[in-house]
Design a protein around this motif. Structure first.
Motif, short mmCIF file in Angstrom:
data_model
loop_
_atom_site.label_atom_id
_atom_site.label_comp_id
_atom_site.label_asym_id
_atom_site.label_seq_id
_atom_site.Cartn_x
_atom_site.Cartn_y
_atom_site.Cartn_z
N LEU A 1 -28.13 -24.60 -30.94
CA LEU A 1 -28.62 -25.88 -30.43
C LEU A 1 -30.10 -25.99 -30.79
O LEU A 1 -30.90 -25.13 -30.42
N ILE A 2 -30.42 -27.02 -31.55
CA ILE A 2 -31.80 -27.20 -32.00
C ILE A 2 -32.42 -28.37 -31.24
O ILE A 2 -31.86 -29.47 -31.22
N MET A 3 -33.55 -28.09 -30.60
CA MET A 3 -34.21 -29.13 -29.81
C MET A 3 -35.33 -29.75 -30.64
O MET A 3 -36.24 -29.06 -31.08
N LEU A 4 -35.24 -31.08 -30.85
CA LEU A 4 -36.30 -31.79 -31.58
C LEU A 4 -37.23 -32.38 -30.55
O LEU A 4 -36.80 -33.17 -29.72
N GLU A 5 -38.48 -31.96 -30.60
CA GLU A 5 -39.36 -32.44 -29.54
C GLU A 5 -40.80 -32.43 -30.02
O GLU A 5 -41.10 -32.03 -31.15
N GLY A 6 -41.68 -32.86 -29.15
CA GLY A 6 -43.09 -32.88 -29.54
C GLY A 6 -43.90 -33.53 -28.45
O GLY A 6 -43.36 -34.26 -27.61
N ASP B 1 -20.48 -27.04 -35.41
CA ASP B 1 -21.13 -25.81 -35.88
C ASP B 1 -22.61 -25.80 -35.52
O ASP B 1 -23.24 -24.75 -35.45
N LEU B 2 -23.17 -27.00 -35.35
CA LEU B 2 -24.61 -27.09 -35.15
C LEU B 2 -24.89 -28.37 -34.36
O LEU B 2 -24.34 -29.42 -34.69
N VAL B 3 -25.74 -28.25 -33.34
CA VAL B 3 -26.03 -29.44 -32.52
C VAL B 3 -27.54 -29.62 -32.41
O VAL B 3 -28.28 -28.64 -32.23
N PHE B 4 -27.96 -30.86 -32.54
CA PHE B 4 -29.37 -31.19 -32.35
C PHE B 4 -29.49 -32.07 -31.10
O PHE B 4 -28.61 -32.90 -30.85
N VAL B 5 -30.58 -31.90 -30.37
CA VAL B 5 -30.89 -32.88 -29.32
C VAL B 5 -32.25 -33.48 -29.65
O VAL B 5 -33.22 -32.75 -29.87
N ASP B 6 -32.31 -34.79 -29.71
CA ASP B 6 -33.58 -35.47 -29.94
C ASP B 6 -34.14 -35.83 -28.57
O ASP B 6 -33.56 -36.63 -27.84
N MET B 7 -35.25 -35.17 -28.21
CA MET B 7 -35.77 -35.27 -26.85
C MET B 7 -36.75 -36.43 -26.68
O MET B 7 -37.35 -36.89 -27.65
N PRO B 8 -36.95 -36.85 -25.43
CA PRO B 8 -38.04 -37.79 -25.19
C PRO B 8 -39.37 -37.09 -25.50
O PRO B 8 -39.44 -35.87 -25.43
N GLN B 9 -40.39 -37.86 -25.81
CA GLN B 9 -41.69 -37.24 -26.10
C GLN B 9 -42.27 -36.60 -24.84
O GLN B 9 -41.92 -36.97 -23.72
N GLY B 10 -43.14 -35.63 -25.05
CA GLY B 10 -43.80 -34.97 -23.91
C GLY B 10 -42.90 -33.94 -23.27
O GLY B 10 -42.05 -33.34 -23.92
N TRP B 11 -43.07 -33.78 -21.97
CA TRP B 11 -42.36 -32.74 -21.23
C TRP B 11 -41.57 -33.39 -20.10
O TRP B 11 -42.15 -34.09 -19.28
N LEU C 1 -22.82 -34.15 -22.53
CA LEU C 1 -22.69 -34.54 -23.94
C LEU C 1 -23.07 -33.38 -24.86
O LEU C 1 -22.42 -33.11 -25.86
N VAL C 2 -24.16 -32.69 -24.49
CA VAL C 2 -24.63 -31.58 -25.32
C VAL C 2 -23.57 -30.47 -25.34
O VAL C 2 -23.21 -29.93 -26.39
N GLN C 3 -23.03 -30.17 -24.18
CA GLN C 3 -22.05 -29.09 -24.11
C GLN C 3 -20.75 -29.46 -24.83
O GLN C 3 -20.12 -28.62 -25.45
N LEU C 4 -20.40 -30.71 -24.73
CA LEU C 4 -19.21 -31.18 -25.43
C LEU C 4 -19.38 -30.96 -26.94
O LEU C 4 -18.51 -30.41 -27.61
N ALA C 5 -20.54 -31.39 -27.46
CA ALA C 5 -20.80 -31.23 -28.89
C ALA C 5 -20.83 -29.74 -29.26
O ALA C 5 -20.27 -29.33 -30.28
N MET C 6 -21.45 -28.93 -28.40
CA MET C 6 -21.55 -27.49 -28.69
C MET C 6 -20.18 -26.82 -28.73
O MET C 6 -19.98 -25.83 -29.41
#
Ligand SMILES: Nc1ncnc2c1ncn2[C@@H]1O[C@H](COP(=O)(O)OP(=O)(O)OP(=O)(O)O)[C@@H](O)[C@H]1O
Ligand SMILES: [Mg+2]
Length: 404
Positions: free
Chosen positions: A170-175, A278-288, A269-274
């Protein structure tokens, strides 16, 4: 449990004397105390005065009352103390209850926005078997729905898929800041993986979500009220788009309330995809956000996109500190310095990121800025080595396939 630290010579005698207090257990190691505290069973610590360690124990366990006794201990004095303790615990429970009631009223009266509730909810759930934070949120939501302040939202589906998870990365896209290119970098990485035959899903949890737009899907599907099931059902029910390369996209419902109000839905949703891909990305809200904390334990790689604009540097440093506090190991974090105009930008961010390291420098690309979407040829070239090692590929993708 009442923990008793006592010298061997008076141990038996003291225990026999103090059984009247209740569940008294003789403890011989600090680790036993720590364990009891973690399990929430440690009520009181009694220390043999002759050991001279009362202060040290109190410093180590500041939330627990530590009392020194001269073995075998004066039971009457201790009984009186226990009574005081009991009334203090009752007061704490009453304070917690008050805090919850005030908070719930503030939500119901509209002083707190629904989207803030998850972030600002008091952290201690009610004792005495009363409502948990989640139940309070549900009740608040019901109140809002019945007052027509919010559309009805059906129960979130259960998450059976989690137990079928096969260690999918699971790859988390964030910043720390929006516009740095986390969706762009993630979209290209996902495309690269799909072109190498991986079955990829991107779950967009960004409240300003746009990652499916980068794949040409302009209409965002609405995941609200989806009855759940598997990925095929998600596609059939129109909550998941499928790109020509096979990349599956679950778009963001584009509403703060939906994404942050019930993180259970996001997790589902994330767990369903996982469970299926083979590979799952989550595009996160900005910040924390609370979602970061919720998902980080499942994440295999954090992709942090940053820019070196003067107004974002402070946030970069703060963001790296948050990841440290969440105990994310340095080798899990890939920092992408995006839209760079000079190589020296690496040196600017490096000290701010400690203990993390910038992984790739992606040059500014005028074509990508103008056309957006998946036109980041320069970006892909810059990231290729990183992707190959991170995704476990050897060969590069065939020439010409980037042209879509
Ligand atoms: N290396 C680059 N050179 C030029 N433009 C870029 C580069 N990387 C991304 N962009 C452009 O910058 C814009 C913002 O990128 P993107 O949407 O990926 O950012 P984001 O971090 O996901 O922001 P948001 O908070 O809006 O979701 C997009 O128009 C994208 O095409
Ligand atoms: Mg984005």
């Amino acid at each position: 449990m009442i923990a008793l630290l006592v010298k061997e010579d008076k141990a038996k005698e003291t225990l026999a004397e103090l059984t009247i207090l209740g569940d008294v257990v003789r403890v011989q190691k600090m680790s036993e105390l720590t364990r009891a505290r973690e399990q929430g069973t440690l009520e009181w610590i009694l220390v043999d005065e002759r050991m001279g360690i009362q202060e040290a124990v109190q410093t180590k366990f500041p939330q627990v009352v530590v009392t020194s006794i001269l073995p075998p201990g004066d039971v009457f004095v201790l009984l009186a103390k226990q009574e005081q303790l009991d009334s203090r615990v009752k007061n704490d429970a009453a304070n917690d209850a008050n805090e919850w009631i005030e908070w719930t009223e503030a939500v119901e009266e509209g002083e707190l926005a629904v989207s803030d509730t998850w972030v600002n909810a008091p952290s201690t759930p009610l004792r005495n078997g009363q409502e948990s934070p989640r139940e309070v949120l549900r009740r608040t939501e019901e109140a809002l729905v019945s007052n027509r302040l919010m559309p009805a939202m059906p129960e979130p589906p259960q998450a059976p898929a989690f137990f079928r998870r096969r260690g999918t990365p699971l790859i988390m896209l964030e910043g720390p800041k929006g516009g740095a290119g986390r969706s762009t970098v993630g979209a290209h990485m996902a495309l690269y993986a799909a072109l190498h035959g991986k079955r990829v899903t991107i779950v967009d949890l960004d409240v300003n979500g746009d990652i499916s737009e980068k794949f040409g899907f302009l209409q965002s599907a609405d995941v609200r009220g989806w009855r759940g099931g598997d990925m095929a059902a998600a596609v059939a029910d129109g909550i998941c788009h499928v790109h020509e390369t096979g990349v599956h996209l679950i778009p963001s419902p584009q509403s703060r309330d939906i994404v942050l109000f019930d993180p259970d839905d996001a997790l589902y949703l994330v767990q369903l995809a996982m469970s299926e891909m083979d590979l799952v990305f989550v595009d996160m809200p900005q910040g924390w956000t609370p979602l970061h904390r919720l998902l980080l334990p499942l994440v295999s790689e954090v992709v942090m996109a940053v820019r070196t604009l003067p107004d974002s540097l402070g946030r970069v440093e703060e963001h790296a500190e948050k990841l440290v506090m969440a105990k994310v190991e340095p080798d899990k974090v890939s920092v992408v310095v995006n839209q760079a105009r000079k190589r020296s930008e690496l040196k600017i961010v490096q000290p701010l990121l400690t203990p993390y390291q910038p992984r790739v420098l992606v040059p500014y690309d005028r074509k990508l800025e103008k056309l957006g979407g998946l036109h980041g040829k320069k970006l892909s070239l810059a990231c290729k080595d990183w992707w190959d090692s991170s995704l476990g590929f050897q060969k590069s993708v065939k020439k010409g396939r980037w042209k879509r």
